[in-house]
Design a protein around this motif. Structure first.
Motif, mmCIF file in Angstrom:
data_model
loop_
_atom_site.group_PDB
_atom_site.id
_atom_site.type_symbol
_atom_site.label_atom_id
_atom_site.label_comp_id
_atom_site.label_asym_id
_atom_site.label_seq_id
_atom_site.Cartn_x
_atom_site.Cartn_y
_atom_site.Cartn_z
ATOM 1 N N ALA A 194 0.828 -1.204 0.000
ATOM 2 C CA ALA A 194 0.000 0.000 0.000
ATOM 3 C C ALA A 194 0.864 1.256 0.000
ATOM 4 N N SER A 224 -11.135 -1.380 -5.052
ATOM 5 C CA SER A 224 -10.935 -2.158 -3.827
ATOM 6 C C SER A 224 -12.159 -3.023 -3.566
ATOM 7 N N ASP A 229 -12.108 2.575 -2.972
ATOM 8 C CA ASP A 229 -11.083 3.094 -3.875
ATOM 9 C C ASP A 229 -11.426 2.727 -5.314
ATOM 10 N N ARG A 252 -4.536 1.516 -0.149
ATOM 11 C CA ARG A 252 -4.749 0.833 1.131
ATOM 12 C C ARG A 252 -4.429 -0.648 1.011
ATOM 13 N N ARG A 254 -5.804 -3.733 0.865
ATOM 14 C CA ARG A 254 -7.041 -4.443 0.532
ATOM 15 C C ARG A 254 -6.730 -5.355 -0.651
ATOM 16 N N GLU A 279 0.157 -4.195 3.897
ATOM 17 C CA GLU A 279 0.693 -3.022 4.576
ATOM 18 C C GLU A 279 2.214 -3.032 4.510
#
Length: 281
Positions: A194, A224, A229, A252, A254, A279
C-alpha cells in the motif's frame, strides 16, 4: 556596428531563456512536461501551458425512477457544477475521444461497465442502464471541465432486492482469455504494498493487431473489494507491442479487482485480475 550586433545577440539570448520558461504540462499525467507545445507521450492528450490548481467540481447523479428494480431500464443523469458558485458547467474538454467516461461496478464485483453518456444541450450527460441484479453499485464519472483539471467523482446507486453475499476475493494472476486475445500479468513487487509504487506488466497474445482504444493502448480501472477506492488510469509504457506497463500506487491494504481493456483488430477485450495489497512492514 559591433554594438548593434551585441544588442542583437543579447536579445536572442534573452528570448531563448524566456522560451525555456514556458512549460507545457499534461493535465492527465502532470509529470509529463515539455518546453514546447505538443501532445503527451503517454496518454496522447494535448499539453497545456501551466495547469490550474486541482479543485474538485461537484457532480450530481439523478436516477429515474427513484426506486430501481433489477432488469428495468433507468435513466442516469450527470450534472456538473463549479466549486465556487455551484453554477452548471457546460463546457468540457475531450479526453480519450470522449467528453465523459462512466464506469459502473457492482457490489459483488461481478458487473463492470465502461461507457460514455450522451451530452445534452443543458450541459448534463445522460445514460440508460438496466442494472442486472439487486445491491449497491458504484458509478464513477471521469470528466474534464474546460479551464480546470481532470476530475474523478464517484456516486452510489442502490437497486432493490436481496443483497448479494459478502465479497471474498483472493489473489488471481492467472492468464485470462479475452474475446480474441490472452492476457498475462506480472507485478513488481510480486506482493504489492500500500502507498508504494507497483509496476504492473501485462503481456497480450497474439502480439500483433493491437490497436488504440479510445486514444490509449489500454485502459484500467482498479477497485478495492469494499468499493471505496476507484482508480482509472492508462499505461505508463506502451508502444503497440505485446508488452504494456502500468504504474500504480494502491492506497490501502485491501484486495483490488483490476479490469484492463485492450483492443485488437477492432474487438475490445475486457479481463480482470485480483491483486492483494499488503501493509508496509
Amino acid at each position: 556596428m559591433r554594438a548593434a550586433l551585441f544588442m542583437l545577440f543579447a536579445l536572442l539570448f534573452v528570448t531563448a531563456l524566456l522560451a525555456q520558461d514556458n512549460v507545457f504540462i499534461c493535465p492527465m499525467d502532470p509529470d509529463i512536461r515539455s518546453n514546447t507545445a505538443g501532445v503527451c507521450s503517454r496518454c496522447g492528450m494535448k499539453l497545456v501551458e501551466g495547469v490550474p490548481d486541482p479543485i474538485e467540481f461537484h457532480m450530481d447523479l439523478t436516477v429515474t425512477p427513484h426506486s430501481l428494480k433489477p432488469g428495468k431500464t433507468a435513466e442516469l443523469r450527470f450534472s456538473v457544477h463549479d466549486p465556487w458558485k455551484d453554477r452548471p458547467v457546460k463546457n468540457f474538454q475531450i479526453v480519450h475521444e470522449q467528453l465523459f467516461h462512466m464506469f459502473v461496478v457492482s457490489q459483488d464485483l461481478q458487473f463492470f461497465l465502461h461507457d460514455h453518456p450522451d451530452f445534452q444541450p443543458d450541459g448534463d450527460f445522460v445514460y440508460h442502464l438496466a442494472f442486472p441484479k439487486p445491491g449497491l453499485y458504484r458509478v464513477l464519472g471521469d470528466f474534464y471541465p474546460d479551464g480546470a483539471t481532470p476530475q474523478l467523482n464517484a456516486k452510489s446507486v442502490l437497486v432493490a432486492g436481496p443483497p448479494p453475499a459478502p465479497v471474498s476475493i483472493s489473489r488471481d494472476y492467472s492468464t485470462k482469455d479475452g474475446e480474441n486475445m490472452q492476457v498475462e500479468l506480472v507485478t513488481d513487487p510480486p506482493e504489492p504494498i500500500a502507498a508504494q509504487k507497483t509496476l504492473m506488466y501485462f503481456k497480450v497474445k497474439p502480439g500483433e493487431g493491437l490497436e488504440k482504444y479510445l486514444g490509449a493502448w489500454a485502459h484500467m480501472l482498479a477497485a478495492s473489494d469494499d468499493l471505496i477506492d476507484l482508480i482509472h488510469t492508462h499505461p505508463f509504457i506502451a508502444d503497440g507491442g505485446p508488452q504494456i506497463q502500468f504504474t500504480l500506487e494502491f492506497p490501502r491494504a485491501r484486495t483490488y479487482r483490476v479490469w484492463v481493456q485492450f483492443q485488437r483488430k477492432g474487438v475490445v477485450n475486457t479481463v480482470h485480475f485480483d491483486v492483494p495489497v499488503k501493509e508496509l512492514q
